[in-house]
Design a protein around this motif. Structure first.
Motif, PDB file in Angstrom:
ATOM      1  N   ALA A 550       0.863  -1.044   0.087  1.00 63.00           N
ATOM      2  CA  ALA A 550      -0.045   0.257   0.015  1.00 63.00           C
ATOM      3  C   ALA A 550       0.928   1.305   0.048  1.00 63.00           C
ATOM      4  O   ALA A 550       0.587   2.432  -0.665  1.00 63.00           O
ATOM      5  N   ALA A 551       1.985   1.278   0.675  1.00 58.89           N
ATOM      6  CA  ALA A 551       2.633   2.346   0.823  1.00 58.89           C
ATOM      7  C   ALA A 551       3.579   2.562  -0.610  1.00 58.89           C
ATOM      8  O   ALA A 551       3.603   3.722  -0.898  1.00 58.89           O
ATOM      9  N   ARG A 552       3.824   1.706  -1.280  1.00 60.67           N
ATOM     10  CA  ARG A 552       4.731   1.820  -2.353  1.00 60.67           C
ATOM     11  C   ARG A 552       3.613   2.324  -3.296  1.00 60.67           C
ATOM     12  O   ARG A 552       4.009   3.006  -4.184  1.00 60.67           O
ATOM     13  N   ALA A 553       2.515   1.712  -3.507  1.00 61.26           N
ATOM     14  CA  ALA A 553       1.424   2.299  -4.533  1.00 61.26           C
ATOM     15  C   ALA A 553       1.120   3.765  -4.394  1.00 61.26           C
ATOM     16  O   ALA A 553       1.311   4.646  -5.346  1.00 61.26           O
ATOM     17  N   LEU A 554       0.714   4.292  -3.136  1.00 67.08           N
ATOM     18  CA  LEU A 554       0.683   5.687  -2.775  1.00 67.08           C
ATOM     19  C   LEU A 554       2.013   6.484  -3.089  1.00 67.08           C
ATOM     20  O   LEU A 554       1.566   7.685  -3.610  1.00 67.08           O
ATOM     21  N   ALA A 555       2.832   5.909  -2.667  1.00 68.18           N
ATOM     22  CA  ALA A 555       4.364   6.873  -3.112  1.00 68.18           C
ATOM     23  C   ALA A 555       4.526   7.120  -4.269  1.00 68.18           C
ATOM     24  O   ALA A 555       4.775   8.190  -4.814  1.00 68.18           O
TER      25      ALA A 555
END
Length: 563
Positions: A550-555
Motif C-alpha cells: 500500500a505504501a509503495r502504491a501511494l508513494a
C-alpha cells in the motif's frame, strides 16, 4: 520536450459527490458462483430473526486479509460502535486510484470484527455495503451483498442488499432474493421490485397486476417506473429524466432494453458508475462516464476496454486510423478508435512507427492517465520495442512505474535515456524518483533531478519538496538542508496536526484499519494534492504497519506531481 505528465495527475474528482441519499435498504440473495467459490458459504437458508449482538460463525467477505497484504486483526483498536461510526463516516473516497483500491480491499475482506457488545454483524455488513455503494463501486457492493450467508428479516438490510445488486446490473441475483422475501415485506419498493422480477422472468400478466397496485397509490415517485413498464408492454420508448440514483428504475430500463437517458452526473460516483456499466447507454456518453470512473478505479481497465470496444466506428475509420486519426476531430473518442485499430489490425513489426505515432495521439487526447485508463495504455504500449519508440518512452516508463511493473518501466526509461533526442533525455531525468523507488537509481542523481525541476519554472518547487518527502518517508536519506531549501514552496498548504497525531498513535499500536481510515481523511484531496506532512505521515504509518504494498502504491502516485 514537454511530456504529458500532467495527465498522470488526478484532475477528475469523480469520487467527490453530494451525499448518496438512498433510503436504508438491502436484500440478501443466495451467493453467486464467484462468491461461493471465494467464501464457501452455506446453502440459502430460511428467513431468520436478527437480534442485537448476533455474531456470524465466520467473518463475511469475498477475500482474505492475507491475500491483500493486511493482518487478520485489521480492525484492532475499534469497538463495534466505533467501527460502525467509522464506516458510516465514509461519505466519499479521495480521488486517488491507489487509495480507492486499498479501501476497496478493506471493505471487502473477511477480517474478523471486534468482540464485545454493540451493533451486530448485519449492521456492520450493511455499513460496508453502503460505503462501497456511495463510492460508486457497485460491482463490489453487489459481491459483498451476495456474500451474506443468511436472509435477514430486517427490511433496511434486505433493501440495501437488493439495491446494491440492482444498481450493479445483477438483476438475476437480485430477483432470487426478492422472490425469497415475497411475503416478508410490503410497500412500494417491494411492489416495484416484484414487478421488475416478474417482467424479467416473462411473467407479464403478474407484472401488470403489481403495477395496478402501484397506480392505486397515485404517488409521483412511481411515475417514471410506471412509464417504463407501460412502454415495455406497448413497445414504445419511455420519455423520462433521471435526477438521482434509482436502483429499480435502472433495473427496469435494462430489462426493457431501453438506453439510459443522458444525464449530468455532477460528480456523483453512483450515477457515473451506472452509466459506465450500462450497455444501453449512448456510446459517447458511456465512454465519458467510463473514462471518469476508470481514472479513479471505480471500474477497472478490463471493463473500460469493453466500453472502448463498444464505441461505433465504420470499418474504414479503423482501417485508416494509422493515417488519419486526429484528436482535434475525434476528441476523447480517439482513445477508443486507437484501441480498436491496435486490437483489430495485427502487428507486423513494420508498422511499429505508425503504432507509436497513433498511441502518441491517443495519449494527447486522454484527459488523464491514471487508474483503469492507465491500464488501457499499458496494454497498447506493451508489445512495442522501447528503442524504436522514443516519442512515448518517458510516458511509457511512468505508466509502468505506476503499475509497479518495474522491469518494463526500467526498459522504457533506459530507452529514453539512450535517445538521440536531447529533449527526450532531459525529460527522462524527471523519472529519477520513480527509479529510486524501484531500485534503478540511487540518491546520487538528486542534483541532476533538482536541476531539471528548476528549469520547469514557477510551480516546480512544491513538486520537488513532495518528491523529497516521499523518498524520505520510504526510507531514503534526504538531508535537512535540502528540505529547507525548498520548504517555502509549501506555503498555503492546509495541515491537520490532530489527525496526523492520531494516525501516528494508531500506527504505533498496530491498528491497520484505524490507520487506513485516518489516512483516507488526511488524503481526502487526493494523494497528489495532500499537504506534504500529511503524505509523509501516511507513508511512514503504512510502512510501520508492514503494509508495504500500500505504501509503495501511494508513494508512486504521489511522485507524479514531482515529475
Amino acid at each position: 520536450m514537454k511530456s504529458s505528465f500532467l495527465k498522470f495527475a488526478i484532475v477528475l474528482a469523480v469520487a467527490a459527490t453530494s451525499a448518496f441519499r438512498a433510503e436504508a435498504a438491502g436484500l440478501f440473495l443466495p451467493p453467486s458462483a464467484e462468491a461461493r467459490e471465494l467464501t464457501a458459504l452455506a446453502p440459502f437458508p430460511a428467513v431468520e430473526e436478527e437480534v442485537l449482538g448476533e455474531r456470524m460463525s465466520q467473518p463475511v467477505g469475498v477475500m482474505a486479509p492475507g491475500d491483500v497484504g493486511f493482518s487478520e486483526d485489521f480492525w484492532k483498536g475499534y469497538d463495534r460502535g466505533n467501527l460502525l461510526a467509522a464506516l458510516d463516516g465514509v461519505k466519499r473516497l479521495p480521488p486517488s486510484p491507489s487509495l480507492v483500491a486499498i479501501m476497496r480491499n478493506a471493505l471487502l475482506m473477511t477480517s474478523p470484527l471486534p468482540e464485545g457488545w454493540g451493533p451486530d454483524d448485519a449492521d456492520i455488513h450493511l455499513a460496508r455495503t453502503r460505503a462501497l455503494m456511495r463510492a460508486g463501486m457497485l460491482k463490489d457492493a453487489s459481491r459483498l451483498a451476495q456474500a451474506w450467508p443468511t436472509v435477514p428479516a430486517r427490511e433496511d438490510f434486505a433493501r440495501t442488499l437488493a439495491e446494491a445488486m440492482f444498481l450493479a446490473g445483477d438483476n438475476d441475483a437480485a430477483c432470487l432474493g426478492v422472490r425469497s422475501l415475497q411475503n416478508a415485506f410490503s410497500g412500494p419498493f417491494w411492489f416495484k421490485a416484484q414487478a421488475a422480477c416478474q417482467f424479467l422472468s416473462g411473467e407479464t400478466q403478474a407484472g401488470l397486476l403489481s403495477l395496478d397496485m402501484l397506480r392505486e397509490r397515485e404517488m409521483a415517485e412511481d411515475a417514471s417506473f410506471l412509464k417504463i413498464a407501460e412502454a415495455m408492454v406497448v413497445g414504445n420508448r419511455p420519455d423520462i429524466a433521471i435526477t438521482a440514483p434509482d436502483a429499480l428504475l435502472f433495473a427496469m430500463m435494462r430489462i426493457g432494453g431501453f438506453p439510459l437517458p443522458e444525464t449530468a452526473t455532477k460528480g456523483n460516483p453512483v450515477l457515473t458508475a451506472v452509466f459506465a456499466l450500462a450497455e444501453g447507454t449512448a456510446p459517447q456518453f458511456r465512454l465519458k462516464a467510463g473514462m471518469e470512473a476508470a481514472s479513479v478505479e471505480i471500474i477497472d481497465g478490463k471493463t473500460l476496454m469493453g466500453i472502448l470496444e463498444a464505441v461505433p466506428f465504420d470499418a474504414r475509420e479503423i482501417k485508416n486510423a494509422f493515417d488519419v486519426a486526429d484528436g482535434g476531430i475525434y476528441g476523447i473518442r480517439l482513445v477508443a478508435l486507437v484501441h480498436q485499430a491496435l486490437l483489430f489490425q495485427p502487428r507486423t513489426g513494420k508498422d511499429d512507427a505508425k503504432r507509436v505515432a497513433l498511441i502518441g495521439k491517443a495519449l494527447a487526447a486522454a484527459p488523464v492517465l491514471t487508474g483503469g485508463v492507465a491500464d488501457v495504455f499499458r496494454h497498447m504500449i506493451a508489445p512495442l520495442p522501447p528503442d524504436a519508440s522514443p516519442q512515448i518512452a518517458v510516458d511509457a516508463a511512468a505508466l509502468f512505474y505506476l503499475a509497479g511493473d518495474d522491469e518494463m518501466a526500467g526498459t522504457w526509461r533506459d530507452a529514453a535515456l539512450r535517445s538521440s533526442d536531447a529533449g527526450v533525455v532531459a525529460t527522462a531525468h524527471r523519472l529519477w524518483p520513480f527509479a529510486v523507488l524501484a531500485g534503478h537509481a540511487d540518491m546520487g542523481g538528486l542534483s541532476v533531478w533538482m536541476a531539471e525541476q528548476g528549469r520547469e519554472g514557477d510551480g516546480a518547487g512544491l513538486g520537488v519538496i513532495r518528491g523529497l518527502a516521499v523518498l524520505s518517508a520510504m526510507g531514503f536519506e534526504v538531508s535537512p538542508e535540502t528540505f529547507e531549501a525548498w520548504a517555502q514552496d509549501e506555503s498555503g498548504q492546509v495541515r491537520n496536526p490532530a489527525l496526523v497525531a492520531a494516525l501516528e498513535q494508531a500506527a504505533d499500536e498496530g491498528q491497520q484499519g484505524r490507520s487506513l481510515m485516518l489516512a483516507s481523511k488526511l488524503l481526502s484531496a487526493g494523494v497528489q494534492q495532500a499537504p506534504v506532512d500529511s503524505l509523509r505521515a501516511v507513508l511512514k504509518a503504512l510502512r510501520e504497519l508492514k503494509m508495504e504494498d500500500a505504501a509503495r502504491a501511494l508513494a508512486r502516485e504521489a511522485i507524479v506531481s514531482a515529475l
